[in-house]
Scaffold this active site. Sequence first.
Site, short mmCIF file in Angstrom:
data_model
loop_
_atom_site.label_atom_id
_atom_site.label_comp_id
_atom_site.label_asym_id
_atom_site.label_seq_id
_atom_site.Cartn_x
_atom_site.Cartn_y
_atom_site.Cartn_z
N ASP A 47 19.53 1.84 -52.46
CA ASP A 47 19.09 0.70 -53.27
C ASP A 47 20.03 0.46 -54.45
O ASP A 47 20.74 1.37 -54.89
CB ASP A 47 17.67 0.97 -53.77
CG ASP A 47 16.98 -0.29 -54.28
OD1 ASP A 47 17.36 -1.39 -53.83
OD2 ASP A 47 16.07 -0.18 -55.11
N LEU A 52 26.39 15.63 -36.11
CA LEU A 52 25.42 14.97 -36.98
C LEU A 52 24.62 13.88 -36.23
O LEU A 52 25.20 13.14 -35.44
CB LEU A 52 26.20 14.32 -38.13
CG LEU A 52 25.40 13.68 -39.24
CD1 LEU A 52 24.92 14.76 -40.21
CD2 LEU A 52 26.25 12.66 -39.99
N HIS A 96 26.35 -5.56 -51.41
CA HIS A 96 26.08 -5.04 -50.06
C HIS A 96 27.39 -4.63 -49.38
O HIS A 96 27.46 -3.59 -48.73
CB HIS A 96 25.35 -6.08 -49.21
CG HIS A 96 23.99 -6.44 -49.77
ND1 HIS A 96 23.10 -5.50 -50.21
CD2 HIS A 96 23.39 -7.64 -49.97
CE1 HIS A 96 21.99 -6.09 -50.66
NE2 HIS A 96 22.15 -7.39 -50.53
#
Length: 250
Positions: free
Chosen positions: A30, A141, A47
Amino acid sequence: MTRPSPTQPATARQSRTQTAVPTHIAIIMDGNGRWAQSRHQPRTTGHRAGISSVRAVIDHLAKSGVHYVTLFAFSTENWSRPLEEVSVLLELLGEAVRDETAELHQNDVRILHLGRLDRLSPKLRQEIQRAIELTKDNTGLTLSVAFDYGGRDEIVEATRRIVAAGIPAEEIDESLFGHYLQTPTIPDPDLVIRTGGEFRISNFLLWQSAYSEFYSTPVHWPDFDEQEMERALEAFRLRKRRFGSLSPEE
Ligand code: IPE
Ligand code: IPE
Ligand code: MG
């Protein structure tokens, strides 16, 4: 529909031992908009800038011994933002899938998607499905990208599937319910990090984060780097997880 087996991997919440490194880190990325606005730039610049943090954090965590990383990229509520911002976020997801999948695959990363695919364009949906298919046998991962994800939506959808499978009420328990969520192959997050300074969960992993450690930092996502991640990992090391019980020394 196949009924999930109740013998799936144990969740982190079942283990009481505090390990130095979290097995699963989930991140609420955020603060992109505020990061950009503080620079007198449009929110969408934030963004775009956030993509570099995603790269840096994944590289760093893969080296730190973390096995699962989940990134909250777009919530079921984020559709209510201005159309232009939503379009840029969809565009960035498409670019990320097209530009990053090959390298992630080379690095043995398994890609998963959490959330709804039915509201994305058929092209984007296919690109995501291809990335998942390509990387499904990788053993490094596990990177889950939560896009058009909402914890409540996930719980409602799981309930629908349980009812549709005709499962009798007395067979429904936490373990069975958990296997109908979108995360049957990943343990619950040990650590949930939120950047951007808020102290709320915003509909992220409601079920799975029942016993996660929560870490909030005022740093906006585009400024969140390896050093900030080390701070979060250090805070995690100092936590005492009790899971409703008592620590051995208590
Ligand atoms: C997070 O940054 C990205 C998404 C929610 C898609 P924000 O866009 O929420 O940035 P702030 O919180 O407004 O600064
Ligand atoms: C949470 O951020 C969602 C993502 C980071 C994708 P929001 O910016 O949407 O959360 P609120 O609106 O501040 O709760
Ligand atoms: Mg926000």
